[in-house]
Design a protein around this motif. Structure first.
Motif, mmCIF file in Angstrom:
data_model
loop_
_atom_site.group_PDB
_atom_site.id
_atom_site.type_symbol
_atom_site.label_atom_id
_atom_site.label_comp_id
_atom_site.label_asym_id
_atom_site.label_seq_id
_atom_site.Cartn_x
_atom_site.Cartn_y
_atom_site.Cartn_z
ATOM 1 N N GLY A 1 54.171 44.028 30.028
ATOM 2 C CA GLY A 1 54.079 44.772 31.264
ATOM 3 C C GLY A 1 53.129 45.943 31.110
ATOM 4 N N ARG A 2 52.786 46.538 32.251
ATOM 5 C CA ARG A 2 51.828 47.633 32.211
ATOM 6 C C ARG A 2 51.841 48.418 33.510
ATOM 7 N NH1 ARG A 2 47.395 46.261 35.255
ATOM 8 N NH2 ARG A 2 47.268 44.077 35.826
ATOM 9 N N CYS A 3 51.243 49.593 33.422
ATOM 10 C CA CYS A 3 51.012 50.377 34.629
ATOM 11 C C CYS A 3 49.744 49.855 35.297
ATOM 12 C CB CYS A 3 50.875 51.857 34.276
ATOM 13 S SG CYS A 3 49.411 52.230 33.284
ATOM 14 N N ARG A 4 49.415 50.385 36.439
ATOM 15 C CA ARG A 4 48.249 49.910 37.190
ATOM 16 C C ARG A 4 46.941 50.132 36.435
ATOM 17 N NH1 ARG A 4 45.513 46.743 38.562
ATOM 18 N NH2 ARG A 4 44.037 46.868 40.237
ATOM 19 N N THR B 1 52.278 54.910 38.136
ATOM 20 C CA THR B 1 53.120 53.720 38.245
ATOM 21 C C THR B 1 54.499 53.944 37.630
ATOM 22 O OG1 THR B 1 51.177 52.279 38.085
ATOM 23 C CG2 THR B 1 53.324 51.272 37.634
ATOM 24 N N LEU C 1 57.659 52.755 35.718
ATOM 25 C CA LEU C 1 57.787 51.653 34.770
ATOM 26 C C LEU C 1 59.212 51.360 34.337
ATOM 27 C CD1 LEU C 1 54.756 52.679 32.573
ATOM 28 C CD2 LEU C 1 54.887 50.660 34.040
ATOM 29 N N THR D 1 60.828 48.145 35.813
ATOM 30 C CA THR D 1 60.448 47.763 37.170
ATOM 31 C C THR D 1 59.875 46.347 37.089
ATOM 32 O OG1 THR D 1 58.307 48.877 36.914
ATOM 33 C CG2 THR D 1 60.041 50.103 38.044
ATOM 34 N N SER E 1 56.177 45.648 37.246
ATOM 35 C CA SER E 1 55.272 46.128 36.198
ATOM 36 C C SER E 1 55.097 45.046 35.133
ATOM 37 C CB SER E 1 55.777 47.426 35.570
ATOM 38 O OG SER E 1 56.949 47.222 34.801
#
Length: 137
Positions: free
Chosen positions: A13-16, A86, A88, A101, A104
C-alpha cells in the motif's frame, strides 16, 4: 471480529505521492466502512473503508518512513502522509491490530466491507450493500 476466508498473502500500500509505502501480511480482518465524525472529516466523504491486520504484520517500506501521527482520541492515533495528506492507518494503543485504509492498498481483492460503523451518522442519501459474512469451511 470475523476473519475472512482469504489466504495469508503479502499486500502493498501507499499514499498518493508514494513517499509513505508499506507492506502487510496475514489474513485481513474486519473490513468495514466507518461514518464517524472523525473518518468523514479526514476523508472528506461519507465513509472510510478500513481493514485490520496484526500490528507486527505491517512494515513501512518507503522513503518517507512512518507516517505522521495525529491523535483523534487520547488512545487512537491516525497515520497520514505529511507530504500529500493521504490517510493510511489507525491504531488504538491497547489493540494488537492496525487498521489500514482499504483504498491505500494497491489491491482490494477480497476486502468488501462486512460492516458499517456509525451507520446512523452516514449521509441520508447513502445506500450500502455489505458483503455476506464468510461461512466457516
Amino acid at each position: 471480529m470475523a476473519e475472512l476466508n482469504a489466504p495469508s498473502e503479502l499486500r502493498a500500500g501507499r499514499c498518493r505521492c508514494g513517499d509513505i509505502t508499506y507492506e502487510v501480511t496475514g489474513v485481513p480482518d474486519d473490513p468495514h466502512l466507518c461514518s464517524c465524525e472523525h473518518c468523514t472529516h479526514l476523508c472528506g466523504g461519507p465513509a472510510m473503508a478500513w481493514v485490520g491486520f496484526h500490528r507486527e504484520a505491517l512494515t513501512w517500506t518507503g522513503p518517507g518512513g512512518e507516517p505522521t501521527w495525529y491523535a483523534t482520541w487520547p488512545t487512537l492515533h491516525r497515520g497520514f502522509c505529511p507530504r500529500c495528506g493521504t490517510p493510511l492507518v489507525s491504531i488504538t494503543d491497547d489493540s494488537p491490530m492496525i487498521m489500514v485504509t482499504a483504498f491505500s492498498l494497491d489491491d482490494q481483492t477480497g476486502l468488501e466491507p462486512l460492516g458499517h460503523s456509525f451507520r446512523e451518522k452516514a449521509a441520508p442519501w447513502m445506500t450500502i450493500t455489505l458483503a455476506h459474512e464468510p461461512q466457516p469451511r
